[in-house]
Design a protein around this motif. Structure first.
Motif, PDB file in Angstrom:
ATOM      1  N   CYS A  91     -14.852  -3.002  -0.074  1.00  0.00           N
ATOM      2  CA  CYS A  91     -13.663  -2.432   0.736  1.00  0.00           C
ATOM      3  C   CYS A  91     -14.578  -1.847   1.743  1.00  0.00           C
ATOM      4  O   CYS A  91     -13.665  -1.804   2.542  1.00  0.00           O
ATOM      5  N   ALA A 146     -14.416  -9.020   1.659  1.00  0.00           N
ATOM      6  CA  ALA A 146     -13.440  -7.297   1.701  1.00  0.00           C
ATOM      7  C   ALA A 146     -12.502  -7.908   1.754  1.00  0.00           C
ATOM      8  O   ALA A 146     -11.141  -7.919   1.058  1.00  0.00           O
ATOM      9  N   CYS A 150      -9.984  -7.046  -2.030  1.00  0.00           N
ATOM     10  CA  CYS A 150      -8.931  -5.974  -1.755  1.00  0.00           C
ATOM     11  C   CYS A 150      -7.386  -5.904  -1.383  1.00  0.00           C
ATOM     12  O   CYS A 150      -7.055  -5.071  -0.598  1.00  0.00           O
ATOM     13  N   SER A 185      -3.226  -4.543   7.177  1.00  0.00           N
ATOM     14  CA  SER A 185      -2.627  -3.456   5.898  1.00  0.00           C
ATOM     15  C   SER A 185      -2.230  -2.770   5.946  1.00  0.00           C
ATOM     16  O   SER A 185      -1.424  -2.240   7.648  1.00  0.00           O
TER      17      SER A 185
END
Length: 241
Positions: A91, A146, A150, A185
């Motif tokens: 990540c 990633a 993740c 995110s």
């Protein structure tokens, strides 16, 4: 405090809260040991990686009402990738992308932050990096991996504190450059959830990484979900070619 400093400081607040021959006349020197005129002219025309990025980076003239500033480094999460540790190594590119740190091993990098309504409209950070042959493709591959690996989040740590990201999700993106991707995110700060948006575009050996954040909302514990400024992203992609 500059406006861009507040955006950076807010993320730090979030972290602390738990979060370089020989030859003929064109060589360096000629047969008599004197500087070759061809070499002098060639060197005068050379552009360093850093100078190249400075020419490629957007300015206020490219984005209309947006201000484009050099971000303050007073409250950064980390000043280099070496200062960041991850609970999930895969990540790492995500942590770098969201903290204006270069992906992979670039020759040079440059960051600017754009804002339209100051403290009330959020910020879009732009980080440009240039690489030797193959380096840009490799960096994009690592970032893409990633994003795919993740989804359930990760934790990044530095001297400034700890930033726990709750989730990572790929987002649709308009095709740009030679390859592009986008993701969002989430992170929770003092019980409040914030959505952060990021994107990356590669053109030849240059990568542009975009990241949006509402620093004021984080500092004031208000939920936030600021999208990337389309005007900024489109202008920067256009300058990449």
């Amino acid at each position: 405090m500059k406006r861009s400093a507040l955006a950076a400081s807010a993320l730090t607040v979030a972290a602390l809260a738990g979060l370089t021959a020989c030859g003929g006349g064109d060589s360096e020197t000629d047969a008599a040991g004197k500087p070759g005129t061809g070499a002098t002219a060639s060197k005068a025309e050379e552009v360093s990686p850093a100078e190249r990025l400075a020419k490629l980076m957007i300015t206020k003239a490219d984005v209309g009402e947006y201000a484009v500033e050099e971000p303050s480094d007073e409250f950064v999460f980390a000043k280099s990738p070496d200062e960041v540790t991850l609970d999930k190594k895969v990540c790492a590119p995500l942590a770098y992308a969201m903290n204006q740190l270069p992906l992979g091993a670039p020759q040079a990098d440059l960051t600017r932050v754009a804002s339209k309504d100051g403290l009330n409209g959020g910020y879009t950070y732009v980080t440009l990096t240039t690489y030797e042959d193959g380096g840009a493709k490799s960096a994009m591959t690592g970032l893409s991996k990633a994003v795919a690996s993740c989804g359930d989040g990760f934790t990044a740590k530095s001297k400034s504190g700890t930033s726990p990201y709750d989730s990572v999700t790929a987002e649709p993106t308009t095709k740009a450059g030679d390859e592009s991707l986008a993701f969002k995110s989430t992170m929770t700060v003092l019980g409040t959830t914030h959505t952060l948006h990021s994107a990356a575009v590669r053109r030849d050996d240059v990568i542009a990484v975009y990241f949006s954040v509402d620093g004021r909302a984080i500092a004031e514990s208000r939920p936030s979900d600021v999208k990337l400024a389309a005007t900024v992203v489109e202008a920067q992609n256009a300058k990449l070619g």
